[in-house]
Scaffold this motif. Structure first.
Motif, PDB file in Angstrom:
ATOM      1  N   ASP A   9       0.851  -1.183   0.000  1.00  0.00           N
ATOM      2  CA  ASP A   9       0.000   0.000   0.000  1.00  0.00           C
ATOM      3  C   ASP A   9       0.890   1.237   0.000  1.00  0.00           C
ATOM      4  N   LEU A  10       1.380   1.619  -1.152  1.00  0.00           N
ATOM      5  CA  LEU A  10       2.283   2.748  -1.287  1.00  0.00           C
ATOM      6  C   LEU A  10       1.519   3.937  -1.838  1.00  0.00           C
ATOM      7  N   ARG A  11       1.596   5.045  -1.110  1.00  0.00           N
ATOM      8  CA  ARG A  11       0.888   6.254  -1.522  1.00  0.00           C
ATOM      9  C   ARG A  11       1.835   7.439  -1.514  1.00  0.00           C
ATOM     10  N   LEU A  12       1.665   8.317  -2.484  1.00  0.00           N
ATOM     11  CA  LEU A  12       2.342   9.608  -2.477  1.00  0.00           C
ATOM     12  C   LEU A  12       1.353  10.638  -1.952  1.00  0.00           C
ATOM     13  N   PRO A  13       1.821  11.552  -1.099  1.00  0.00           N
ATOM     14  CA  PRO A  13       0.883  12.564  -0.609  1.00  0.00           C
ATOM     15  C   PRO A  13       0.457  13.482  -1.741  1.00  0.00           C
ATOM     16  N   GLY A  14      -0.729  14.044  -1.582  1.00  0.00           N
ATOM     17  CA  GLY A  14      -1.176  15.040  -2.541  1.00  0.00           C
ATOM     18  C   GLY A  14      -0.324  16.284  -2.393  1.00  0.00           C
ATOM     19  N   ALA A  15      -0.341  17.147  -3.375  1.00  0.00           N
ATOM     20  CA  ALA A  15       0.453  18.370  -3.324  1.00  0.00           C
ATOM     21  C   ALA A  15      -0.390  19.541  -3.786  1.00  0.00           C
ATOM     22  N   ARG A  16      -0.132  20.683  -3.160  1.00  0.00           N
ATOM     23  CA  ARG A  16      -0.827  21.916  -3.528  1.00  0.00           C
ATOM     24  C   ARG A  16       0.224  23.013  -3.603  1.00  0.00           C
ATOM     25  N   ALA A  17       0.226  23.746  -4.696  1.00  0.00           N
ATOM     26  CA  ALA A  17       1.182  24.836  -4.870  1.00  0.00           C
ATOM     27  C   ALA A  17       0.498  26.165  -4.590  1.00  0.00           C
ATOM     28  N   ASP A  18       1.172  27.022  -3.844  1.00  0.00           N
ATOM     29  CA  ASP A  18       0.690  28.384  -3.593  1.00  0.00           C
ATOM     30  C   ASP A  18       1.189  29.246  -4.747  1.00  0.00           C
ATOM     31  N   PRO A  19       0.287  29.754  -5.604  1.00  0.00           N
ATOM     32  CA  PRO A  19       0.724  30.511  -6.783  1.00  0.00           C
ATOM     33  C   PRO A  19       1.447  31.807  -6.416  1.00  0.00           C
ATOM     34  N   ALA A  20       1.147  32.372  -5.261  1.00  0.00           N
ATOM     35  CA  ALA A  20       1.773  33.628  -4.866  1.00  0.00           C
ATOM     36  C   ALA A  20       3.241  33.427  -4.482  1.00  0.00           C
ATOM     37  N   THR A  21       3.533  32.324  -3.804  1.00  0.00           N
ATOM     38  CA  THR A  21       4.901  32.104  -3.315  1.00  0.00           C
ATOM     39  C   THR A  21       5.652  31.039  -4.105  1.00  0.00           C
ATOM     40  N   GLY A  22       4.926  30.160  -4.796  1.00  0.00           N
ATOM     41  CA  GLY A  22       5.547  29.058  -5.510  1.00  0.00           C
ATOM     42  C   GLY A  22       5.902  27.891  -4.602  1.00  0.00           C
ATOM     43  N   ILE A  23       5.539  27.984  -3.319  1.00  0.00           N
ATOM     44  CA  ILE A  23       5.825  26.918  -2.368  1.00  0.00           C
ATOM     45  C   ILE A  23       4.814  25.791  -2.552  1.00  0.00           C
ATOM     46  N   VAL A  24       5.307  24.561  -2.492  1.00  0.00           N
ATOM     47  CA  VAL A  24       4.450  23.390  -2.627  1.00  0.00           C
ATOM     48  C   VAL A  24       4.220  22.807  -1.239  1.00  0.00           C
ATOM     49  N   TYR A  25       2.953  22.566  -0.920  1.00  0.00           N
ATOM     50  CA  TYR A  25       2.570  22.018   0.377  1.00  0.00           C
ATOM     51  C   TYR A  25       1.970  20.635   0.192  1.00  0.00           C
ATOM     52  N   ALA A  26       2.187  19.767   1.187  1.00  0.00           N
ATOM     53  CA  ALA A  26       1.545  18.457   1.184  1.00  0.00           C
ATOM     54  C   ALA A  26       0.064  18.657   1.455  1.00  0.00           C
TER      55      ALA A  26
END
Length: 104
Positions: free
Chosen positions: A1-18
């Motif tokens: 059961d291998l999963r990659l976390p979802g990712a969300r990018a903040d367009p203002a900063t370019g930082i990617v968050y889990a």
């Protein structure tokens, strides 16, 4: 059961968050790596330990797939490895794959 976390990018900063959820990974083919080291340009050692690696002039990583087919071969270092030696390492990697599978 291998999963990659979802990712969300903040367009203002370019930082990617889990992010929650994630993606289920499907493993299509098992890979079996084997390492070989040429020590002092004379001795070929499988799975060299730290002391042996300090004397290594070349190393070879052989990866075979679940059908014992060669997936990749990487050689590092200046030491010379003949085609016959490399072919022998590929055969040894396939034999190791069979041994690993027989234990599981």
């Amino acid at each position: 059961d291998l999963r990659l976390p979802g990712a969300r990018a903040d367009p203002a900063t370019g930082i990617v968050y889990a992010a929650g959820g994630g993606v289920q990974l499907r493993i299509l083919n098992r890979l079996f790596p084997a390492t070989f080291s040429l020590v002092d340009d004379n001795y070929l050692v499988a799975d060299a330990d730290d002391a042996e690696e300090q004397m290594t002039t070349a190393s070879l990583l052989v990866v075979v797939d679940g059908h014992a087919r060669t997936a990749n071969v990487w050689k590092r270092g200046a030491g010379a490895l003949s085609r016959e030696t490399i072919a022998g390492c590929i055969k040894a990697a396939a034999a190791r794959k069979a041994e690993i599978e027989s234990c599981s």
